[in-house]
Design an enzyme around this catalytic site. Sequence first.
Site, PDB file in Angstrom:
ATOM      1  N   ARG A 129      51.107  35.443  23.458  1.00 46.06           N
ATOM      2  CA  ARG A 129      51.571  36.789  23.783  1.00 46.06           C
ATOM      3  C   ARG A 129      51.168  37.117  25.212  1.00 46.06           C
ATOM      4  O   ARG A 129      50.074  36.758  25.667  1.00 46.06           O
ATOM      5  CB  ARG A 129      50.975  37.827  22.827  1.00 46.06           C
ATOM      6  CG  ARG A 129      51.645  37.880  21.451  1.00 46.06           C
ATOM      7  CD  ARG A 129      53.094  38.343  21.559  1.00 46.06           C
ATOM      8  NE  ARG A 129      53.732  38.523  20.275  1.00 46.06           N
ATOM      9  CZ  ARG A 129      54.421  37.576  19.641  1.00 46.06           C
ATOM     10  NH1 ARG A 129      54.488  36.356  20.160  1.00 46.06           N
ATOM     11  NH2 ARG A 129      55.019  37.834  18.499  1.00 46.06           N
ATOM     12  N   GLU A 146      58.263  42.721  28.642  1.00 44.85           N
ATOM     13  CA  GLU A 146      59.396  41.833  28.384  1.00 44.85           C
ATOM     14  C   GLU A 146      60.671  42.646  28.184  1.00 44.85           C
ATOM     15  O   GLU A 146      60.672  43.617  27.431  1.00 44.85           O
ATOM     16  CB  GLU A 146      59.121  40.963  27.163  1.00 44.85           C
ATOM     17  CG  GLU A 146      57.975  39.989  27.398  1.00 44.85           C
ATOM     18  CD  GLU A 146      57.737  39.037  26.230  1.00 44.85           C
ATOM     19  OE1 GLU A 146      58.354  39.228  25.155  1.00 44.85           O
ATOM     20  OE2 GLU A 146      56.940  38.108  26.386  1.00 44.85           O
ATOM     21  N   HIS A 204      60.559  34.067  26.638  1.00 47.37           N
ATOM     22  CA  HIS A 204      60.075  34.207  25.264  1.00 47.37           C
ATOM     23  C   HIS A 204      60.997  33.477  24.280  1.00 47.37           C
ATOM     24  O   HIS A 204      61.526  34.069  23.336  1.00 47.37           O
ATOM     25  CB  HIS A 204      59.937  35.677  24.865  1.00 47.37           C
ATOM     26  CG  HIS A 204      58.954  35.887  23.739  1.00 47.37           C
ATOM     27  ND1 HIS A 204      58.243  37.047  23.592  1.00 47.37           N
ATOM     28  CD2 HIS A 204      58.580  35.080  22.712  1.00 47.37           C
ATOM     29  CE1 HIS A 204      57.460  36.955  22.521  1.00 47.37           C
ATOM     30  NE2 HIS A 204      57.646  35.767  21.960  1.00 47.37           N
TER      31      HIS A 204
END
Length: 307
Positions: A223, A252, A271
């Site tokens: 993360r 993000e 991601h």
Amino acid sequence: MAVVAVLDPIADSAMALLRRHVEVLPPPAASWPERADGIVVRASPVGAAAILTASRLRVIGKHGVGTDNIDLEAVAQRQVVVAKTPAANADAVAELAIGFMLALLRRVAWHDRGIRIQASSAAPPVGRELKGARLGLLGFGAIGQRVARIARMGFEAEVAAYDPFVQPPRDLQVRMLDSASALCAQSDILSVHLPLTSETRGLVGARLLSALPQGAFVVNTGRGGVVEEVALLAALRGGRLAGAGLDVFEQEPPTAELALLEHPNVVTTPHIGASTREAMERMGRSVVEQVLDVLGVEWRREEERHA
């Protein structure tokens, strides 16, 4: 019939299974708090207001592992079950982490740019091998253990890990260290595999980065908030770190102005750690099955009859 809201796209096969046994509110399912007995979510935020007003909600199925997009205090207050898929994405994320390591060690991005623009007169950097490298795993759950197996058996790397909550399988030849700082001090590559919690936020900051050997690499497929981006950039600019591979960011998607994106020794992806066809199928099926089970839906016998 139970009602399940799907807040983000999932595999077609998982959606089909769900539709055969419950009423489905398809994504984005903005009105789910009014009707849903259960929800399936990937990245969409599930805040306290929605959870506390969803009078029928009994289960939240997290398509993945991290629950930082779900208000867990509200979940506890309502006594809602949270179902996760901790092993379903392990292969996909582990392979991406190893891919980052190879790309960084062999300077793939640097060479790619050089060939495309043919503008550098500097001597190309000499790469390094993963074989024999000291790999440190910060977090040793299903993903960290899969990385360890690939690195040990496929590349003969030396692997150490720090995770106070995990006992490693006996067949893994991994040294378990007693602190994150001890791990960093012995790692040519630090690979981060931690969830984002109040305890892990900003954990990999200036102190831990300064404990890494000169010329080390950092890979983060966990993360974004676990690694302090300002401290990471400072370590790259100062020359302590030789490079970083990042699949996750504090914000993000990251803004175009993020300075890390401009650094020549940073390799990034948006991601996508769990974004493989195989992992999406596994996670979708697993989370749907768990949601149906919590809701008491007798789906297995019906599926067997139509197999």
